[in-house]
Design an enzyme around this catalytic site. Structure first.
Site, PDB file in Angstrom:
ATOM      1  N   LEU A 122      11.545 -20.938  -2.400  1.00  0.00           N
ATOM      2  CA  LEU A 122      10.503 -20.060  -1.874  1.00  0.00           C
ATOM      3  C   LEU A 122       9.191 -20.251  -2.625  1.00  0.00           C
ATOM      4  O   LEU A 122       9.165 -20.350  -3.860  1.00  0.00           O
ATOM      5  CB  LEU A 122      10.953 -18.599  -2.009  1.00  0.00           C
ATOM      6  CG  LEU A 122       9.931 -17.527  -1.613  1.00  0.00           C
ATOM      7  CD1 LEU A 122       9.726 -17.506  -0.109  1.00  0.00           C
ATOM      8  CD2 LEU A 122      10.397 -16.154  -2.117  1.00  0.00           C
ATOM      9  N   ARG A 180       0.296   8.749 -10.266  1.00  0.00           N
ATOM     10  CA  ARG A 180       0.162   7.546  -9.440  1.00  0.00           C
ATOM     11  C   ARG A 180       0.798   6.334 -10.119  1.00  0.00           C
ATOM     12  O   ARG A 180       1.357   5.460  -9.465  1.00  0.00           O
ATOM     13  CB  ARG A 180      -1.317   7.265  -9.168  1.00  0.00           C
ATOM     14  CG  ARG A 180      -1.975   8.241  -8.210  1.00  0.00           C
ATOM     15  CD  ARG A 180      -3.471   7.945  -8.057  1.00  0.00           C
ATOM     16  NE  ARG A 180      -3.710   6.599  -7.578  1.00  0.00           N
ATOM     17  CZ  ARG A 180      -3.711   6.242  -6.299  1.00  0.00           C
ATOM     18  NH1 ARG A 180      -3.466   7.149  -5.362  1.00  0.00           N
ATOM     19  NH2 ARG A 180      -3.955   5.000  -5.942  1.00  0.00           N
ATOM     20  N   TRP A 207     -10.841  -2.473  -9.318  1.00  0.00           N
ATOM     21  CA  TRP A 207     -11.454  -2.122 -10.607  1.00  0.00           C
ATOM     22  C   TRP A 207     -12.174  -0.776 -10.525  1.00  0.00           C
ATOM     23  O   TRP A 207     -12.473  -0.163 -11.553  1.00  0.00           O
ATOM     24  CB  TRP A 207     -12.447  -3.199 -11.042  1.00  0.00           C
ATOM     25  CG  TRP A 207     -11.825  -4.535 -11.313  1.00  0.00           C
ATOM     26  CD1 TRP A 207     -11.914  -5.655 -10.538  1.00  0.00           C
ATOM     27  CD2 TRP A 207     -11.009  -4.908 -12.443  1.00  0.00           C
ATOM     28  NE1 TRP A 207     -11.215  -6.698 -11.099  1.00  0.00           N
ATOM     29  CE2 TRP A 207     -10.656  -6.269 -12.273  1.00  0.00           C
ATOM     30  CE3 TRP A 207     -10.566  -4.220 -13.578  1.00  0.00           C
ATOM     31  CZ2 TRP A 207      -9.864  -6.955 -13.198  1.00  0.00           C
ATOM     32  CZ3 TRP A 207      -9.768  -4.905 -14.498  1.00  0.00           C
ATOM     33  CH2 TRP A 207      -9.427  -6.245 -14.306  1.00  0.00           C
ATOM     34  N   HIS A 229       3.287   2.897  -8.937  1.00  0.00           N
ATOM     35  CA  HIS A 229       3.046   1.470  -9.144  1.00  0.00           C
ATOM     36  C   HIS A 229       4.239   0.799  -9.823  1.00  0.00           C
ATOM     37  O   HIS A 229       4.585  -0.345  -9.505  1.00  0.00           O
ATOM     38  CB  HIS A 229       1.785   1.258  -9.978  1.00  0.00           C
ATOM     39  CG  HIS A 229       0.529   1.691  -9.282  1.00  0.00           C
ATOM     40  ND1 HIS A 229       0.190   1.242  -8.025  1.00  0.00           N
ATOM     41  CD2 HIS A 229      -0.471   2.527  -9.673  1.00  0.00           C
ATOM     42  CE1 HIS A 229      -0.956   1.789  -7.657  1.00  0.00           C
ATOM     43  NE2 HIS A 229      -1.375   2.578  -8.638  1.00  0.00           N
ATOM     44  N   ASP A 248       0.833  -1.201   0.000  1.00  0.00           N
ATOM     45  CA  ASP A 248       0.000   0.000   0.000  1.00  0.00           C
ATOM     46  C   ASP A 248       0.871   1.256   0.000  1.00  0.00           C
ATOM     47  O   ASP A 248       1.935   1.284   0.618  1.00  0.00           O
ATOM     48  CB  ASP A 248      -0.898  -0.001   1.242  1.00  0.00           C
ATOM     49  CG  ASP A 248      -2.115   0.885   1.073  1.00  0.00           C
ATOM     50  OD1 ASP A 248      -2.342   1.403  -0.034  1.00  0.00           O
ATOM     51  OD2 ASP A 248      -2.836   1.076   2.075  1.00  0.00           O
ATOM     52  N   THR A 298     -10.301  -7.268  -5.929  1.00  0.00           N
ATOM     53  CA  THR A 298     -11.554  -7.197  -6.690  1.00  0.00           C
ATOM     54  C   THR A 298     -12.133  -5.789  -6.640  1.00  0.00           C
ATOM     55  O   THR A 298     -12.933  -5.415  -7.507  1.00  0.00           O
ATOM     56  CB  THR A 298     -12.576  -8.201  -6.125  1.00  0.00           C
ATOM     57  OG1 THR A 298     -12.672  -8.031  -4.694  1.00  0.00           O
ATOM     58  CG2 THR A 298     -12.158  -9.634  -6.420  1.00  0.00           C
ATOM     59  N   GLU A 299     -11.740  -5.011  -5.638  1.00  0.00           N
ATOM     60  CA  GLU A 299     -12.238  -3.638  -5.507  1.00  0.00           C
ATOM     61  C   GLU A 299     -11.405  -2.627  -6.298  1.00  0.00           C
ATOM     62  O   GLU A 299     -11.843  -1.498  -6.531  1.00  0.00           O
ATOM     63  CB  GLU A 299     -12.255  -3.218  -4.028  1.00  0.00           C
ATOM     64  CG  GLU A 299     -13.329  -3.886  -3.192  1.00  0.00           C
ATOM     65  CD  GLU A 299     -13.004  -5.326  -2.858  1.00  0.00           C
ATOM     66  OE1 GLU A 299     -11.801  -5.663  -2.716  1.00  0.00           O
ATOM     67  OE2 GLU A 299     -13.938  -6.144  -2.767  1.00  0.00           O
ATOM     68  N   ASN A 348       1.641   3.194  -2.992  1.00  0.00           N
ATOM     69  CA  ASN A 348       2.310   3.537  -4.247  1.00  0.00           C
ATOM     70  C   ASN A 348       1.873   4.902  -4.780  1.00  0.00           C
ATOM     71  O   ASN A 348       2.697   5.723  -5.185  1.00  0.00           O
ATOM     72  CB  ASN A 348       2.037   2.479  -5.315  1.00  0.00           C
ATOM     73  CG  ASN A 348       2.709   1.154  -5.011  1.00  0.00           C
ATOM     74  OD1 ASN A 348       3.711   1.104  -4.313  1.00  0.00           O
ATOM     75  ND2 ASN A 348       2.151   0.078  -5.528  1.00  0.00           N
TER      76      ASN A 348
END
Length: 244
Positions: free
Chosen positions: A132, A34, A70, A38, A21, A67-68, A23
């Site tokens: 990993l 923005r 979008w 990212h 969180d 999912t949010e 970016n």
């Protein structure tokens, strides 16, 4: 890194989950779009992949796209998908070089065909790696995952593949996207937000949480160690009594 761990006397969590969180806020502070944040954030993911592997973490799960997400602007969503396309392709080479097994969790419906294909190629290419375990949550929502699991259970009940008495925590776990993973020991969320944002609500039931004001593009090895130090000060009782 073994000597490093011994010097600090740290107990390294087996499974670390991270909500990436900050970016956008990081980019805004630098008077950049923005999308620039990212791009930088994806580079930090690559760095952390190497760091946690060297330190001795066995499972790393990151929340890449919910999912949010979008609901964000078309331009930002488009850029995020572009970054994912590039990352999913480039990740194969990095994972093969470092013996990393990669899987993607979330709902593939809604993703473009080329991204679904890249997810498949990444998982297939790395499935036999023994280092990993790296999990990327894309188009993922915890409630959506549980709904999908319940639908699968209902269908198997209807077909008599399972009986009502068979339903327990272990069976539900087997229907989740994370059925091959242990529950996270430590959740890290950057940027100062202190909520789960629909990230693995079932799996995080007994996970230790670490919230930091550091924005994700500024997160580094030093910040990771701070999280581990806090984790080491916790007493995990899993519902038991202190000292048991």
């Amino acid at each position: 890194m073994d000597n490093f761990n011994k010097e600090l006397g740290l107990n390294i969590p087996q499974h670390v989950a991270i909500i990436l969180d900050g970016n956008g806020r990081w980019a805004k502070k630098k008077h950049m779009p923005r999308t620039y944040g990212h791009v930088q954030g994806s580079k930090v993911v690559e760095d952390m992949l190497t760091v946690v592997d060297d330190i001795g973490v066995k499972y790393l799960t990151i929340y890449a796209f919910s999912t949010e997400n979008w609901k964000r602007s078309p331009d930002e969503v488009s850029t995020l998908m572009k970054i994912l396309r590039t990352y999913l392709k480039d990740c194969i080479k990095k994972c093969m070089k470092n013996n990393v097994k990669c899987r993607v969790i979330g709902e593939s419906t809604g993703l473009s065909d080329d991204i679904v294909e890249r997810i498949f190629n990444l998982e297939e290419s790395t499935k036999n790696n023994t280092g990993l375990n790296f999990t990327i949550a894309i188009n993922y929502g915890g409630r959506d995952e549980i709904v999908r699991a319940v639908k699968k259970i209902a269908a198997d009940l209807q077909c008599n593949k399972i009986l009502p008495d068979n339903i327990n925590e272990q069976l539900i776990h087997s229907y989740l996207d994370t059925n091959e993973l242990p529950d996270p020991d430590l959740l890290i969320r950057t940027s100062g937000e202190e909520r789960l944002s629909n990230f693995m609500p079932w799996q995080l039931a007994y996970t230790e949480f670490y919230f930091t004001p550091v924005l994700w593009p500024d997160f580094n090895t030093e910040e990771l160690i701070k999280a581990f130090e806090k984790y080491n000060k916790r007493e995990r009782r899993f519902g038991g009594v202190k000292g048991d």
